[in-house]
Design a protein around this motif. Sequence first.
Motif, PDB file in Angstrom:
ATOM      1  N   ASP A 323      10.527   4.088   3.788  1.00 29.20           N
ATOM      2  CA  ASP A 323       9.923   5.417   3.827  1.00 29.20           C
ATOM      3  C   ASP A 323      11.029   6.473   3.957  1.00 29.20           C
ATOM      4  O   ASP A 323      11.681   6.577   5.000  1.00 29.20           O
ATOM      5  CB  ASP A 323       8.963   5.476   5.028  1.00 29.20           C
ATOM      6  CG  ASP A 323       8.141   6.756   5.018  1.00 29.20           C
ATOM      7  OD1 ASP A 323       8.531   7.719   4.320  1.00 29.20           O
ATOM      8  OD2 ASP A 323       7.109   6.783   5.712  1.00 29.20           O
ATOM      9  N   GLU A 324      11.230   7.223   2.898  1.00 23.48           N
ATOM     10  CA  GLU A 324      12.331   8.197   2.877  1.00 23.48           C
ATOM     11  C   GLU A 324      12.278   9.160   4.061  1.00 23.48           C
ATOM     12  O   GLU A 324      13.315   9.520   4.621  1.00 23.48           O
ATOM     13  CB  GLU A 324      12.298   8.992   1.557  1.00 23.48           C
ATOM     14  CG  GLU A 324      13.533   9.857   1.354  1.00 23.48           C
ATOM     15  CD  GLU A 324      13.557  10.539  -0.020  1.00 23.48           C
ATOM     16  OE1 GLU A 324      12.485  10.705  -0.629  1.00 23.48           O
ATOM     17  OE2 GLU A 324      14.654  10.893  -0.468  1.00 23.48           O
ATOM     18  N   LYS A 325      11.064   9.558   4.428  1.00 22.00           N
ATOM     19  CA  LYS A 325      10.909  10.530   5.533  1.00 22.00           C
ATOM     20  C   LYS A 325      11.480   9.979   6.842  1.00 22.00           C
ATOM     21  O   LYS A 325      11.861  10.739   7.716  1.00 22.00           O
ATOM     22  CB  LYS A 325       9.424  10.843   5.774  1.00 22.00           C
ATOM     23  CG  LYS A 325       8.791  11.751   4.754  1.00 22.00           C
ATOM     24  CD  LYS A 325       7.473  12.332   5.256  1.00 22.00           C
ATOM     25  CE  LYS A 325       6.449  11.276   5.646  1.00 22.00           C
ATOM     26  NZ  LYS A 325       5.877  10.558   4.485  1.00 22.00           N
ATOM     27  N   LYS A 326      11.484   8.661   6.977  1.00 24.42           N
ATOM     28  CA  LYS A 326      11.881   8.071   8.259  1.00 24.42           C
ATOM     29  C   LYS A 326      13.370   7.733   8.349  1.00 24.42           C
ATOM     30  O   LYS A 326      13.858   7.344   9.403  1.00 24.42           O
ATOM     31  CB  LYS A 326      11.046   6.814   8.522  1.00 24.42           C
ATOM     32  CG  LYS A 326       9.565   7.134   8.668  1.00 24.42           C
ATOM     33  CD  LYS A 326       8.749   5.933   9.095  1.00 24.42           C
ATOM     34  CE  LYS A 326       7.284   6.322   9.246  1.00 24.42           C
ATOM     35  NZ  LYS A 326       6.405   5.141   9.235  1.00 24.42           N
ATOM     36  N   THR A 396       8.978   8.225  -1.580  1.00 21.86           N
ATOM     37  CA  THR A 396       9.718   9.488  -1.485  1.00 21.86           C
ATOM     38  C   THR A 396       8.973  10.489  -0.613  1.00 21.86           C
ATOM     39  O   THR A 396       7.772  10.354  -0.345  1.00 21.86           O
ATOM     40  CB  THR A 396       9.939  10.113  -2.879  1.00 21.86           C
ATOM     41  OG1 THR A 396       8.676  10.509  -3.388  1.00 21.86           O
ATOM     42  CG2 THR A 396      10.587   9.116  -3.833  1.00 21.86           C
ATOM     43  N   LYS A 397       9.710  11.517  -0.200  1.00 25.48           N
ATOM     44  CA  LYS A 397       9.132  12.576   0.642  1.00 25.48           C
ATOM     45  C   LYS A 397       7.959  13.253  -0.059  1.00 25.48           C
ATOM     46  O   LYS A 397       7.105  13.836   0.581  1.00 25.48           O
ATOM     47  CB  LYS A 397      10.200  13.628   0.945  1.00 25.48           C
ATOM     48  CG  LYS A 397      11.212  13.148   1.965  1.00 25.48           C
ATOM     49  CD  LYS A 397      12.268  14.215   2.227  1.00 25.48           C
ATOM     50  CE  LYS A 397      13.327  13.658   3.172  1.00 25.48           C
ATOM     51  NZ  LYS A 397      14.552  14.459   3.181  1.00 25.48           N
ATOM     52  N   PHE A 398       7.985  13.185  -1.406  1.00 28.80           N
ATOM     53  CA  PHE A 398       6.964  13.907  -2.167  1.00 28.80           C
ATOM     54  C   PHE A 398       5.802  13.025  -2.536  1.00 28.80           C
ATOM     55  O   PHE A 398       5.003  13.357  -3.396  1.00 28.80           O
ATOM     56  CB  PHE A 398       7.611  14.544  -3.400  1.00 28.80           C
ATOM     57  CG  PHE A 398       8.855  15.287  -3.068  1.00 28.80           C
ATOM     58  CD1 PHE A 398       8.774  16.483  -2.359  1.00 28.80           C
ATOM     59  CD2 PHE A 398      10.111  14.789  -3.384  1.00 28.80           C
ATOM     60  CE1 PHE A 398       9.932  17.172  -2.010  1.00 28.80           C
ATOM     61  CE2 PHE A 398      11.258  15.471  -3.043  1.00 28.80           C
ATOM     62  CZ  PHE A 398      11.182  16.669  -2.346  1.00 28.80           C
ATOM     63  N   GLY A 399       5.710  11.843  -1.909  1.00 31.04           N
ATOM     64  CA  GLY A 399       4.535  11.002  -2.116  1.00 31.04           C
ATOM     65  C   GLY A 399       4.656  10.022  -3.265  1.00 31.04           C
ATOM     66  O   GLY A 399       3.761   9.216  -3.492  1.00 31.04           O
ATOM     67  N   GLY A 400       5.747  10.080  -3.994  1.00 31.90           N
ATOM     68  CA  GLY A 400       5.939   9.130  -5.089  1.00 31.90           C
ATOM     69  C   GLY A 400       6.626   7.865  -4.594  1.00 31.90           C
ATOM     70  O   GLY A 400       6.746   7.622  -3.390  1.00 31.90           O
TER      71      GLY A 400
ATOM     72  N   MET B   1       3.084  -4.920  -5.769  1.00 30.37           N
ATOM     73  CA  MET B   1       3.415  -4.026  -6.882  1.00 30.37           C
ATOM     74  C   MET B   1       2.337  -2.982  -7.080  1.00 30.37           C
ATOM     75  O   MET B   1       2.561  -1.938  -7.634  1.00 30.37           O
ATOM     76  CB  MET B   1       3.536  -4.860  -8.163  1.00 30.37           C
ATOM     77  CG  MET B   1       4.629  -4.379  -9.091  1.00 30.37           C
ATOM     78  SD  MET B   1       6.222  -4.344  -8.292  1.00 30.37           S
ATOM     79  CE  MET B   1       6.317  -5.989  -7.646  1.00 30.37           C
ATOM     80  N   LYS B   2       1.130  -3.316  -6.520  1.00 30.75           N
ATOM     81  CA  LYS B   2      -0.013  -2.443  -6.817  1.00 30.75           C
ATOM     82  C   LYS B   2       0.105  -1.093  -6.142  1.00 30.75           C
ATOM     83  O   LYS B   2      -0.484  -0.121  -6.584  1.00 30.75           O
ATOM     84  CB  LYS B   2      -1.321  -3.139  -6.421  1.00 30.75           C
ATOM     85  CG  LYS B   2      -1.612  -4.307  -7.357  1.00 30.75           C
ATOM     86  CD  LYS B   2      -3.005  -4.865  -7.154  1.00 30.75           C
ATOM     87  CE  LYS B   2      -3.236  -6.072  -8.037  1.00 30.75           C
ATOM     88  NZ  LYS B   2      -2.856  -7.341  -7.365  1.00 30.75           N
ATOM     89  N   GLU B   3       0.858  -1.054  -5.045  1.00 32.61           N
ATOM     90  CA  GLU B   3       0.948   0.235  -4.357  1.00 32.61           C
ATOM     91  C   GLU B   3       1.833   1.254  -5.072  1.00 32.61           C
ATOM     92  O   GLU B   3       1.911   2.396  -4.672  1.00 32.61           O
ATOM     93  CB  GLU B   3       1.388   0.061  -2.887  1.00 32.61           C
ATOM     94  CG  GLU B   3       2.759  -0.539  -2.681  1.00 32.61           C
ATOM     95  CD  GLU B   3       2.700  -2.038  -2.417  1.00 32.61           C
ATOM     96  OE1 GLU B   3       2.075  -2.761  -3.217  1.00 32.61           O
ATOM     97  OE2 GLU B   3       3.284  -2.490  -1.429  1.00 32.61           O
ATOM     98  N   ILE B   4       2.487   0.827  -6.119  1.00 30.44           N
ATOM     99  CA  ILE B   4       3.372   1.764  -6.808  1.00 30.44           C
ATOM    100  C   ILE B   4       2.594   2.592  -7.815  1.00 30.44           C
ATOM    101  O   ILE B   4       1.956   2.070  -8.712  1.00 30.44           O
ATOM    102  CB  ILE B   4       4.484   1.014  -7.555  1.00 30.44           C
ATOM    103  CG1 ILE B   4       5.250   0.138  -6.562  1.00 30.44           C
ATOM    104  CG2 ILE B   4       5.430   1.993  -8.218  1.00 30.44           C
ATOM    105  CD1 ILE B   4       6.364  -0.628  -7.187  1.00 30.44           C
ATOM    106  N   GLU B   5       2.665   3.899  -7.609  1.00 29.70           N
ATOM    107  CA  GLU B   5       1.949   4.747  -8.548  1.00 29.70           C
ATOM    108  C   GLU B   5       2.904   5.452  -9.499  1.00 29.70           C
ATOM    109  O   GLU B   5       2.612   5.667 -10.648  1.00 29.70           O
ATOM    110  CB  GLU B   5       1.134   5.786  -7.776  1.00 29.70           C
ATOM    111  CG  GLU B   5      -0.012   5.116  -7.017  1.00 29.70           C
ATOM    112  CD  GLU B   5      -0.784   6.118  -6.212  1.00 29.70           C
ATOM    113  OE1 GLU B   5      -1.958   5.840  -5.939  1.00 29.70           O
ATOM    114  OE2 GLU B   5      -0.227   7.184  -5.858  1.00 29.70           O
ATOM    115  N   ASN B   6       4.012   5.801  -8.974  1.00 32.62           N
ATOM    116  CA  ASN B   6       4.912   6.640  -9.750  1.00 32.62           C
ATOM    117  C   ASN B   6       6.335   6.139  -9.506  1.00 32.62           C
ATOM    118  O   ASN B   6       6.965   6.494  -8.537  1.00 32.62           O
ATOM    119  CB  ASN B   6       4.746   8.092  -9.288  1.00 32.62           C
ATOM    120  CG  ASN B   6       5.796   8.994  -9.908  1.00 32.62           C
ATOM    121  OD1 ASN B   6       6.391   8.639 -10.928  1.00 32.62           O
ATOM    122  ND2 ASN B   6       6.040  10.130  -9.292  1.00 32.62           N
TER     123      ASN B   6
END
Lengths: 416, 416
Positions: A323-326, A396-400, B1-6
Motif C-alpha cells: 500500500d503506497e500510502k503506508k 497507488t495513492k490514487f486508488g489504482g 489477480m482479480k483485485e487488480i483494476e488498473n
Amino acid sequence: MKEIENVETQSPRHPRESGESLPRHPRESGDPENKSTTLDSRLRGNDESSGNDESSGNDESSGNDESSGNDESSGDDGRGGHDQQINLTHGGGGRAMARLIDSLFLKAFDNEWLSQKNDQACFSVEKGRMVMSTDGHVISPLFFPGGDIGSLSVHGTVNDVAMSGAKPLYLSASFILEEGFSIKDLEKIVKSMANAAKQAGVAIVTGDTKVVEKGKGDGIFITTTGVGVVPENVFISGDLAKPGDAVLVNGFIGDHGIAVMSHREGLTFHTALQSDSASLNGLVQTMVNAVPSIHCLRDPTRGGLATTLNEFASQSHVGFVIDEKKIPIREAVLSACELLGLDPLYVANEGKLIAICPEKEAQKLLSAMQAHELGKDAAIIGTVIEDPNRFVQLKTKFGGSRVVDWLTGEQLPRIC
Amino acid sequence: MKEIENVETQSPRHPRESGESLPRHPRESGDPENKSTTLDSRLRGNDESSGNDESSGNDESSGNDESSGNDESSGDDGRGGHDQQINLTHGGGGRAMARLIDSLFLKAFDNEWLSQKNDQACFSVEKGRMVMSTDGHVISPLFFPGGDIGSLSVHGTVNDVAMSGAKPLYLSASFILEEGFSIKDLEKIVKSMANAAKQAGVAIVTGDTKVVEKGKGDGIFITTTGVGVVPENVFISGDLAKPGDAVLVNGFIGDHGIAVMSHREGLTFHTALQSDSASLNGLVQTMVNAVPSIHCLRDPTRGGLATTLNEFASQSHVGFVIDEKKIPIREAVLSACELLGLDPLYVANEGKLIAICPEKEAQKLLSAMQAHELGKDAAIIGTVIEDPNRFVQLKTKFGGSRVVDWLTGEQLPRIC
C-alpha cells in the motif's frame, strides 16, 4: 650471536630508485646500496637509517605503536613525504606494510584477535547455527552525509548477517588501496570503521591490505565479511514468506540513495538529507525476541524496496500487495525523486529492513520495532498473497494498482 | 489477480539510452519508454521484451539456469552484444545482476547454501574453535602459468585458514568487476574457483558482486574469506616458536613469483616454470595428524620465506639460523633470480608453508610431509635460536653468515 663470523646485511634497494621491483640478490656485488656491514654497525646504524628491528620487533607492546608509526612518517628511504600517500610498498608484505598495520589497523580496531598478528583469527564457538556474509564496498564519494565507506562497510555486513536473525560477532576487512591514496583519508575511514564496529558490538578480527597502481583502482575498496550465531528458535529465510503474512518496514525509505546522489551531484534540498546507514543488529535482536516466528528479513540496499520484494516473491513463490500510502517516505526524498525523475521504491537504503511475519504477530512486531530507536517510524506496508506470477503489486495513492517490476536498467552506480 | 483494476507496468528506462541512472518515477508521464500496459499485455509481451518474470522466478530449478543464462545473452534491452562484457547494470541489484548470479555463480559453485539465495549462508557448527581469514586478490596478469586469479583466490584463503591447523570449510567470495570486463574471462575465472574449491573440499557459500566504471578498477579483484574448525589438540600460532625448534619447508621456494613475473615480462627459461599455487589444507591435516605439537605454520606469500621468518621472529621473540644449502630452490628459479638480480628468499610462493616444531618431532614431521604429494620435496632448513635482536641469520653456501632483514622496498607488485 657468537656463531656469527661474517655477517652481511641485505638492504634491498628501493624500487623507485632502482627501477626494480625486488630486492637484489646479495651475491651480486657492485650495488652501492647493497652495503656489507658488520652486525655491530648494523645495530648501531639502524636507528637513523632504513630500519629498526627493535621497534618493529616490539610492536606487540602497545606503547610502541606510536613510535613505529613515526618511523613510517620519517620514510623508509629518508626521502620525506613518503607517508602522506599510499604507495606500492604498503602492499608489498614487507616493513612498510607491517608498520601500516601496526600504526593504523591494530590501533584502531584494537582487539585480542588482531593483535595476535596471525594470518587468521581464532575464536571459540558453541554448537549451533552460524551465518556468514560478505559485501564489497565501492561507494563514491567515499565521504557522504551521514557516513563514509568505513562505517558503511561495517553496517552493510553487520546487517547482512543480522538479517538471518543472527547476532553478528566477528568481521574481517580486506582493503584494496590505490597507489597515491591519502593516508589521512585512510585513517579517517579506518577510525570510522572501528567506531561503527564498536557501536554494533562486533570485532574486526582479521584483515588484508593490497595496493594497486595509480589508475587501477579508485582510492579505496573495502570488502568486509561477517559471521554470527543464530538463536536456536529462529528460522528466517527469503523463501519462507506465506500468503497472508504481513510486510513491515522499520522506517523511511530512500534516504541513503538520495543523500549520496545529492552529494555527488551537488544538489541541496530544504531539509539536509542524511544517509540512514546504521547497524540493525540491535533492532533485529529486539524483533526476534518479541516475535521469534519472523519468516523473512532483508535490508533493501541496491535496488531498494522494490528489488527486495521481488526477490522474496521469487524465492517464496508468492506475490505481494503493498500500500503506497503506508510506505514511509520523507517529503525531501519524494521531492528529490520527483525532481530527478526517480522512483523511491528503487532507491538504496543502508539502515532499513523489510520484515515478513505471520499476520497475527504483525502488531506485536510493529510495537517492538517502534520501541527501538531505529524502528520508531516502522509501519505495516502490505501483505503476502498467492500469485503464480510472483508479482509485487502496489496500490497507488490514487486508488489504482501497478506492478512493481524487477529493476531492469541500472540503479545509481556505486551507491554502496 | 482479480483485485487488480488498473495495472501499469513500470519499465525503468535504460540509463545508457536515457542518460539517467535510476528508473523514472511512473507518476511522471511523457516518457515514451515508460509504457503503461495492462497486466495481460505485460504477461504476453514479456517473453520477447525486457523481462520474463516466469524464468527469473523459476530459477531455483536447476533446469532453468540455462534459459535464464540465455535471456541474458539476448540482452536486457534487445540491443545485442550486451552479454559480452560486464556493464554497470550487472552490479545494480536488479535483473541483470540476478541473472549473472543465476547463470554463472550459482551454477559453477553449485551448493545448497548459495542456492538459498539469501544475503548470508547458514551452516551448523560444533562447539570448539573456529578460525576466519580474508585475502584480497589483485594479481596481474589474471591468467599465469599454473593458475589464475580464480584458483589463487581459493588457494590463498584456504591456506590462510589451514595455517592455524584448521580444516577449512566455507568460503565467501566478493567480486569487484570493472565495466567492460570480458564475461568469457569471468566465466573462466569462476569455473577455476569452483574447481579449486572442489579440490580443496570447501564450499563457496555466499558472495557479492560490485561493478565500477571503466578506468576505476582493473578487470577483476576477488576477496575471499574462509572459516574453518581447529582440531581440539592443536594450538598453532606465530608466537609459539621456541629456541631449539626445527624449521621446515614443504618444497621448492620462489616458483610462484618467478612464474608470474616471467609471464608478465615475457621472459622464457629452459624449464617452463609454473606457479606452485595449491591448497595446502590436505598437507596440513597430514602434518597435524602426525605431529599435533607443531608450534607455527605460515605460507610465505608476499615477501617470501624471508618475511615469514622475520614475522615469526618478531611474534615469538626469537631468532633463526637458516642453512642456505638446505633450502630447496629450483635451478630455473635460481637462474631467473640471478638474471634479474633478485633474492629468492623474498620471492612469493602460493603453495608453500613454513612449519616450526619441537626438534624431537622434526624427523617425524618431515617424513609425514614427504609422504604427501605437496610435501615430497620437504626439508628441514634451520633452527630457532634465542636472540633478543630477533634476527634471521642465513648460513650461506660459502660458509659465511648474513642477516636476512625485513623487506624494506617493494616486492613485485600485484603478485597475489
